[in-house]
Design a protein around this motif. Sequence first.
Motif, PDB file in Angstrom:
ATOM      1  N   GLY A  72       7.218   6.761 -50.096  1.00 40.00           N
ATOM      2  CA  GLY A  72       7.266   8.201 -49.923  1.00 40.00           C
ATOM      3  C   GLY A  72       7.985   8.667 -48.680  1.00 40.00           C
ATOM      4  N   GLU A  73       8.376   7.753 -47.798  1.00 39.69           N
ATOM      5  CA  GLU A  73       9.094   8.122 -46.571  1.00 39.69           C
ATOM      6  C   GLU A  73      10.602   7.991 -46.815  1.00 39.69           C
ATOM      7  N   THR A  74      11.290   9.108 -46.823  1.00 42.94           N
ATOM      8  CA  THR A  74      12.740   9.099 -47.021  1.00 42.94           C
ATOM      9  C   THR A  74      13.419   8.292 -45.919  1.00 42.94           C
ATOM     10  N   GLY A  75      14.377   7.467 -46.305  1.00 43.18           N
ATOM     11  CA  GLY A  75      15.168   6.737 -45.323  1.00 43.18           C
ATOM     12  C   GLY A  75      14.572   5.428 -44.874  1.00 43.18           C
ATOM     13  N   LEU A  76      13.388   5.051 -45.389  1.00 42.36           N
ATOM     14  CA  LEU A  76      12.779   3.768 -45.062  1.00 42.36           C
ATOM     15  C   LEU A  76      12.762   2.873 -46.301  1.00 42.36           C
ATOM     16  N   HIS A  77      13.104   1.602 -46.114  1.00 39.83           N
ATOM     17  CA  HIS A  77      12.968   0.648 -47.202  1.00 39.83           C
ATOM     18  C   HIS A  77      12.689  -0.733 -46.633  1.00 39.83           C
ATOM     19  N   VAL A  78      12.249  -1.623 -47.487  1.00 37.82           N
ATOM     20  CA  VAL A  78      11.925  -2.997 -47.090  1.00 37.82           C
ATOM     21  C   VAL A  78      13.057  -3.916 -47.524  1.00 37.82           C
ATOM     22  N   ASP A  79      13.509  -4.766 -46.604  1.00 37.87           N
ATOM     23  CA  ASP A  79      14.566  -5.736 -46.896  1.00 37.87           C
ATOM     24  C   ASP A  79      13.999  -7.138 -46.702  1.00 37.87           C
ATOM     25  N   THR A  80      13.967  -7.924 -47.749  1.00 37.96           N
ATOM     26  CA  THR A  80      13.374  -9.271 -47.702  1.00 37.96           C
ATOM     27  C   THR A  80      14.404 -10.354 -47.391  1.00 37.96           C
ATOM     28  N   LEU A  81      15.466  -9.986 -46.747  1.00 44.26           N
ATOM     29  CA  LEU A  81      16.544 -10.926 -46.449  1.00 44.26           C
ATOM     30  C   LEU A  81      16.037 -12.197 -45.781  1.00 44.26           C
ATOM     31  N   GLU A  82      15.144 -12.055 -44.802  1.00 44.98           N
ATOM     32  CA  GLU A  82      14.685 -13.239 -44.073  1.00 44.98           C
ATOM     33  C   GLU A  82      13.736 -14.101 -44.902  1.00 44.98           C
ATOM     34  N   LEU A  83      13.126 -13.512 -45.917  1.00 46.21           N
ATOM     35  CA  LEU A  83      12.244 -14.281 -46.799  1.00 46.21           C
ATOM     36  C   LEU A  83      13.019 -15.018 -47.879  1.00 46.21           C
ATOM     37  N   ASP A  84      14.246 -14.568 -48.120  1.00 42.65           N
ATOM     38  CA  ASP A  84      15.038 -15.107 -49.226  1.00 42.65           C
ATOM     39  C   ASP A  84      15.925 -16.275 -48.806  1.00 42.65           C
ATOM     40  N   ARG A  85      15.789 -16.712 -47.560  1.00 42.56           N
ATOM     41  CA  ARG A  85      16.577 -17.857 -47.116  1.00 42.56           C
ATOM     42  C   ARG A  85      15.669 -18.855 -46.425  1.00 42.56           C
ATOM     43  N   GLU A  86      16.136 -20.081 -46.292  1.00 44.91           N
ATOM     44  CA  GLU A  86      15.350 -21.132 -45.669  1.00 44.91           C
ATOM     45  C   GLU A  86      15.588 -21.141 -44.162  1.00 44.91           C
ATOM     46  N   GLY A  87      14.649 -21.738 -43.451  1.00 41.03           N
ATOM     47  CA  GLY A  87      14.810 -21.905 -42.015  1.00 41.03           C
ATOM     48  C   GLY A  87      14.195 -20.787 -41.209  1.00 41.03           C
ATOM     49  N   PRO A  88      14.211 -20.932 -39.879  1.00 40.50           N
ATOM     50  CA  PRO A  88      13.630 -19.922 -38.999  1.00 40.50           C
ATOM     51  C   PRO A  88      14.351 -18.582 -39.118  1.00 40.50           C
ATOM     52  N   SER A  89      13.611 -17.511 -38.817  1.00 37.88           N
ATOM     53  CA  SER A  89      14.185 -16.166 -38.906  1.00 37.88           C
ATOM     54  C   SER A  89      14.851 -15.792 -37.582  1.00 37.88           C
ATOM     55  N   TYR A  90      15.976 -16.406 -37.294  1.00 37.68           N
ATOM     56  CA  TYR A  90      16.711 -16.058 -36.087  1.00 37.68           C
ATOM     57  C   TYR A  90      17.475 -14.749 -36.312  1.00 37.68           C
ATOM     58  N   THR A  91      17.346 -13.847 -35.354  1.00 35.85           N
ATOM     59  CA  THR A  91      17.961 -12.527 -35.490  1.00 35.85           C
ATOM     60  C   THR A  91      19.471 -12.623 -35.649  1.00 35.85           C
ATOM     61  N   VAL A  92      20.101 -13.511 -34.912  1.00 34.97           N
ATOM     62  CA  VAL A  92      21.556 -13.595 -34.985  1.00 34.97           C
ATOM     63  C   VAL A  92      22.010 -13.981 -36.389  1.00 34.97           C
ATOM     64  N   ASP A  93      21.261 -14.851 -37.064  1.00 35.99           N
ATOM     65  CA  ASP A  93      21.628 -15.250 -38.424  1.00 35.99           C
ATOM     66  C   ASP A  93      21.377 -14.111 -39.409  1.00 35.99           C
ATOM     67  N   THR A  94      20.284 -13.388 -39.201  1.00 34.13           N
ATOM     68  CA  THR A  94      20.003 -12.236 -40.061  1.00 34.13           C
ATOM     69  C   THR A  94      21.094 -11.187 -39.929  1.00 34.13           C
ATOM     70  N   LEU A  95      21.501 -10.895 -38.706  1.00 36.47           N
ATOM     71  CA  LEU A  95      22.552  -9.903 -38.499  1.00 36.47           C
ATOM     72  C   LEU A  95      23.887 -10.369 -39.076  1.00 36.47           C
ATOM     73  N   ARG A  96      24.159 -11.649 -38.981  1.00 39.04           N
ATOM     74  CA  ARG A  96      25.403 -12.165 -39.558  1.00 39.04           C
ATOM     75  C   ARG A  96      25.431 -11.948 -41.069  1.00 39.04           C
ATOM     76  N   LEU A  97      24.299 -12.177 -41.736  1.00 37.79           N
ATOM     77  CA  LEU A  97      24.223 -11.972 -43.171  1.00 37.79           C
ATOM     78  C   LEU A  97      24.249 -10.485 -43.528  1.00 37.79           C
ATOM     79  N   LEU A  98      23.607  -9.670 -42.716  1.00 39.65           N
ATOM     80  CA  LEU A  98      23.657  -8.227 -42.941  1.00 39.65           C
ATOM     81  C   LEU A  98      25.081  -7.702 -42.800  1.00 39.65           C
ATOM     82  N   ARG A  99      25.793  -8.210 -41.825  1.00 40.26           N
ATOM     83  CA  ARG A  99      27.180  -7.780 -41.625  1.00 40.26           C
ATOM     84  C   ARG A  99      28.026  -8.165 -42.840  1.00 40.26           C
TER      85      ARG A  99
END
Length: 225
Positions: free
Chosen positions: A64-91
């Motif tokens: 119900g909150e406009t502009g908010l959503h959940v992204d499971t990117l870090e759950l959909d890959r193996e290994g630790p959730s390092y921010t730099v890797d998440t941002l690389r995939l987001l880019r």
Amino acid sequence: MSLLACYGGSFDPVHLGHLAVALAVRDALDAEVALVPAADPPHKDATHADAGDRVRMLELAAGGETGLHVDTLELDREGPSYTVDTLRLLRARQGPHRPIAWVVGGDSLLQLDRWHRWREIFAHGHVLAVARPGSPLGIDDVAERAPAVERQVGFRRRPTAALADSPAGGFAVLDLPELRPESSTEVRQRIATGGDWAAMLPPAVAGFIRERRLYGYGAAPEPSL
């Protein structure tokens, strides 16, 4: 092109303080906010609720909150959730021109130099630090407490609104209007010991915890209303 602000964390469980940060970022920067649950937080102990339950609680909190959503990117890959890797995939997903910012709390900013390949973060996105009342993140404040971080972010500082003007490489501070008392650790402790906890969470999240009997719910009697 609008700013995509990514707010990562264990969200174990998501509480009203988390939601307040997400809404403040959305409203102050006119941003799309992605709530990014971590699969394996490198700097924390193992999570207490499994990934599916944490995702569902986030979906209930953001519903119900406009502009908010959940992204499971870090759950959909193996290994630790390092921010730099998440941002690389987001880019890679968003393309080279979309402004992307990674949202961090003040405590996390002051420990940024302990993060995995932390200097590379700025190649893929901006860093937006959220400052709580009483814990300023001005140039002198960061330089005194985390000089290595300030050397990296100092020349990148810009107004929050300016983050939308470029894809990556910037740093900004957003001051929260009020100090929120909630913490996931305290919520879990109160649930396990039968303390007063539901008011710290969005109602739908509190209902889900009761339904799923998470965090030791039911092990101790709750206080009478």
